[in-house]
Design a protein around this motif. Structure first.
Motif: not given
Length: 346
Positions: A189-202
């Motif tokens: 039930g999370a309101r928003r989920v943000f995904l972070v990475d330094i590998n742009a392709e992955r």
């Protein structure tokens, strides 16, 4: 039978071995799928202090019962099963308090016992003693069932970080664990989920599958500033560092909202375990920082149910299905970040 054995750092071999025989209280399974993870890569390259070689690797295991040792009841040949990886003793003070993931006497498949990168594997009696052999629900494939083990770890981590309704959640790291964190957070039930990475392709590959509300490429963007902008300068309620990065842990503290919870899910290298922590941020924002170490048998059972029920889909996260003969190549795929989840099918 064929097995994948660790002999020394950089020396992993595909070898012939006799089919094992289950002893009293043990179960022999025909391995159908054993999925890979970053830990397998680390073991293949650097070894592990709990592994006395030679050792058959692999700890994300699903298969079917092929034989029973003396004294085993409730199981029959052909039963489809998933096996826990971390084996608590079930008797120490932590286990009696329900804290099985931090059992000081914990052992593991693929470390203390031969694992699932093999055609056949013996499930130790200690696994059965703590309810660690799970029936795979009808309609669920072996490959999907093998992902229950990493999902169990994710469940443990999110329980400790209290992920729930209305939370803004940041997941740092877009590998298989990060993807599972995104999906579980949404299921909770999370309101928003943000995904972070330094590998742009992955990051792009993962985002196309798990569809976070936004992505942040930390390689060319200040991740803290980006998350603050995404959250109207408030910060995230929960930040999960699903990567072995001290920098990510430091950023997690900086991007957390007041009374935010931070999960140091990914462990750091043994030779670089120290980070810079702005203690005043923790103090004035009333932040909570929690660790996350593996899972319990109950977490595994819950993970299997979530996958089977469709709450946390995993089939599309399995981007590569390879034979046992390609196990070493599978480790390289994982190390290069070119796959999400790679499963081995002996």
């Amino acid at each position: 039978m064929k097995v994948v054995r660790f002999h020394a750092p950089g020396d992993v071999r595909i070898e012939d071995a006799p089919e094992p025989v289950p002893g009293p209280g043990e179960v022999l399974i025909r391995v159908r799928d054993c999925s890979t993870c970053g830990t397998d890569v680390k073991i293949s390259r650097f070894g592990h202090h709990h592994i006395v070689p030679p050792r058959v690797m692999g700890h994300e295991v699903a298969g079917e019962v092929a034989g029973l040792g003396d004294g085993v009841g409730g199981w029959a040949p052909g039963d489809r099963v998933q096996v826990i990886a971390a084996i608590p003793c079930g008797q120490c003070g932590e286990c009696r308090r329900g804290r099985m993931s931090v059992c000081p006497k914990q052992e593991s498949m693929g470390y203390h016992y031969d694992g699932g990168f093999a055609e056949y594997m013996v499930v130790p009696a200690k696994v059965l003693a703590v309810g660690g052999l799970n029936r795979i629900p009808d309609g669920l494939g072996f490959a999907e069932a093998s992902v229950a083990e990493p999902l169990a770890c994710v469940i443990n981590g999110q329980n400790l970080a209290r992920v729930g309704d209305g939370d803004d959640v940041v997941v740092m790291g877009s590998g298989p664990i990060g993807c599972l964190h995104v999906r579980l957070a949404k299921a909770r039930g999370a309101r928003r989920v943000f995904l972070v990475d330094i590998n742009a392709e992955r990051l792009e590959m993962a985002a196309a599958l798990v569809r976070p509300d936004a992505t942040v490429h930390g390689g060319d963007t200040d991740a803290v500033e980006a998350v603050l902008k995404l959250t109207e300068e408030r910060g995230a309620d929960v930040v999960i560092t699903a990567a072995a990065s001290g920098g990510a842990q430091e950023q997690a503290i900086a991007m957390a909202a007041r009374r935010g919870r931070i999960s140091f899910f990914g462990g750091l290298p043994k030779d670089a375990p120290i980070i810079a922590c702005d203690s005043n941020l923790v103090h004035y924002r009333e932040l909570t920082i929690v660790g996350a170490n593996g899972s319990s048998p109950a977490n595994n059972a819950e993970a299997l149910a979530l996958i089977a029920g469709g709450a946390v889909p995993v089939s599309d996260l399995i981007t590569h299905r390879l034979p046992l003969s390609a196990a070493v190549e599978a480790f390289d795929l994982v190390a290069r970040g070119e796959a999400i989840k790679v499963t081995i099918e002996p």
